[in-house]
Design a protein around this motif. Structure first.
Motif, PDB file in Angstrom:
ATOM      1  N   SER A  45       0.944  -1.232   0.018  1.00 15.09           N
ATOM      2  CA  SER A  45       0.021  -0.068   0.047  1.00 15.09           C
ATOM      3  C   SER A  45       0.672   1.153   0.069  1.00 15.09           C
ATOM      4  CB  SER A  45      -0.875   0.054   1.227  1.00 15.09           C
ATOM      5  OG  SER A  45      -1.894  -1.033   1.214  1.00 15.09           O
ATOM      6  N   GLN A  89      -8.039   0.550  -0.005  1.00 15.16           N
ATOM      7  CA  GLN A  89      -8.431  -0.814   0.753  1.00 15.16           C
ATOM      8  C   GLN A  89      -9.628  -0.485   1.600  1.00 15.16           C
ATOM      9  OE1 GLN A  89      -4.434  -1.871   2.437  1.00 15.16           O
ATOM     10  NE2 GLN A  89      -5.217  -3.871   3.558  1.00 15.16           N
ATOM     11  N   ASP A 170      -5.936  -1.685  -4.726  1.00 11.97           N
ATOM     12  CA  ASP A 170      -5.204  -2.170  -3.510  1.00 11.97           C
ATOM     13  C   ASP A 170      -6.330  -3.158  -2.721  1.00 11.97           C
ATOM     14  OD1 ASP A 170      -3.897  -2.601  -1.128  1.00 11.97           O
ATOM     15  OD2 ASP A 170      -3.560  -0.550  -0.679  1.00 11.97           O
ATOM     16  N   GLU A 171      -6.257  -4.525  -2.674  1.00 11.23           N
ATOM     17  CA  GLU A 171      -6.927  -5.244  -1.957  1.00 11.23           C
ATOM     18  C   GLU A 171      -8.544  -5.027  -2.196  1.00 11.23           C
ATOM     19  OE1 GLU A 171      -5.648  -6.691   1.742  1.00 11.23           O
ATOM     20  OE2 GLU A 171      -3.673  -6.316   1.205  1.00 11.23           O
TER      21      GLU A 171
HETATM   22 MG   LIG Z   1      -1.922  -2.740   2.370  1.00  8.08          MG
END
Ligand SMILES: [Mg+2]
Ligand SMILES: Nc1ncnc2c1ncn2[C@@H]1O[C@H](COP(=O)(O)OP(=O)(O)O)[C@@H](O)[C@H]1O
Length: 249
Positions: A45, A89, A170-171
């Motif tokens: 991240s 995220q 991101d995720e």
């Molecule tokens: Mg992360």
């Protein structure tokens, strides 16, 4: 050979005086999908936040070129105009601004042109359909009262509407149920059709990758890329985890 869309060279980044990224290299060409995997806290991240220009992340060394231009000299809004997009995220709730207005605003900011409401409504209706979201979501306040899965779908909706040149997810798949993972992958596949743009998918799990084309996989451990491979590296990590990359002498 085509020039890289993104070229990260020897990048070092600090957060609150702690060195997180330690000489990281990453090159991405247009039309490619790259996967970034690695244990918790490896710096995945951090890389995304640095690319987006989050001021908490201080670049202490190295360079980043986007389409040949020095990204580090661009302000945050210039980066978005240059076509960078990151899905977070934990997407923020924004009371008072509808999903549709948020996206339309972002599009107008980026292109500098007014967008006809009729065309826009048609396009957002189509994106909502791809993501199997009820049309009423367009007029709901952004992410307010959305479930975890709906927030992630709203991020993919922005990806489809904004058509960024380089998108970092991101995720986006974390916390999604099987059906939502499938829907989100379908949205990503739609984005992958545009061969002028590129995608970096940060993920822990491999569920979302099973139906996506992957060109390169990178494993990041302790702030550097320790292994690169093609799509099959994802399967190997899925089976064996990160242990073999973490052994220190
Ligand atoms: Mg992360
Ligand atoms: N905003 C922040 N403030 C303090 N520490 C941070 C911040 N962002 C990242 N870090 C630290 O940097 C390291 C890498 O974090 P992160 O990039 O989020 O890892 P990953 O996404 O790979 O799990 C961690 O030790 C984390 O605590």
């Amino acid at each position: 050979m085509a020039a890289d869309l993104l070229s990260v060279q020897n990048l070092s980044v600090q957060v609150e005086d702690k060195e997180i990224l330690k000489g990281l290299n990453l090159n991405v060409k247009r039309g490619e999908t790259h996967v970034l995997m690695g244990p918790n806290g490896a710096g995945k991240s951090t890389l995304g936040n640095t690319l987006m220009g989050n001021p908490l992340y201080q670049v202490t060394g190295g360079s980043i070129l986007l389409n040949g231009e020095d990204l580090l000299r661009m302000a945050v809004n210039e980066r978005a105009k240059a076509g960078l997009y990151m899905s977070f995220q934990n997407p923020l709730e924004v009371p008072g601004i509808s999903l549709a207005n948020f996206v339309r605003n972002a599009l107008e900011q980026r292109t500098g042109k007014r967008i006809r409401l009729w065309d826009f409504r048609k396009e957002i209706a189509r994106a909502l359909e791809v993501l199997q979201m009820d049309p009423s979501y367009a007029d709901r306040d952004l992410n307010v009262g959305f479930s975890g899965g709906e927030k992630k779908k709203a991020e993919i909706l922005q990806l489809l509407m904004l058509k960024p040149t380089l998108a970092i997810l991101d995720e986006t798949d974390s916390g999604l149920d099987v059906d939502a993972v499938r829907t989100v992958s379908r949205g990503i596949q739609e984005y992958q059709k545009d061969k002028e743009s590129a995608l970096i998918i940060i993920t822990h799990s491999t569920g979302i990758l099973s139906s996506l084309h992957v060109d390169r996989t990178h494993v990041i451990v302790d702030g550097t890329i320790v292994c690169d491979g093609d799509g099959s590296l994802v399967d190997e990590i899925n089976q064996n985890g990160f242990a073999r990359f973490e052994t220190k002498e």
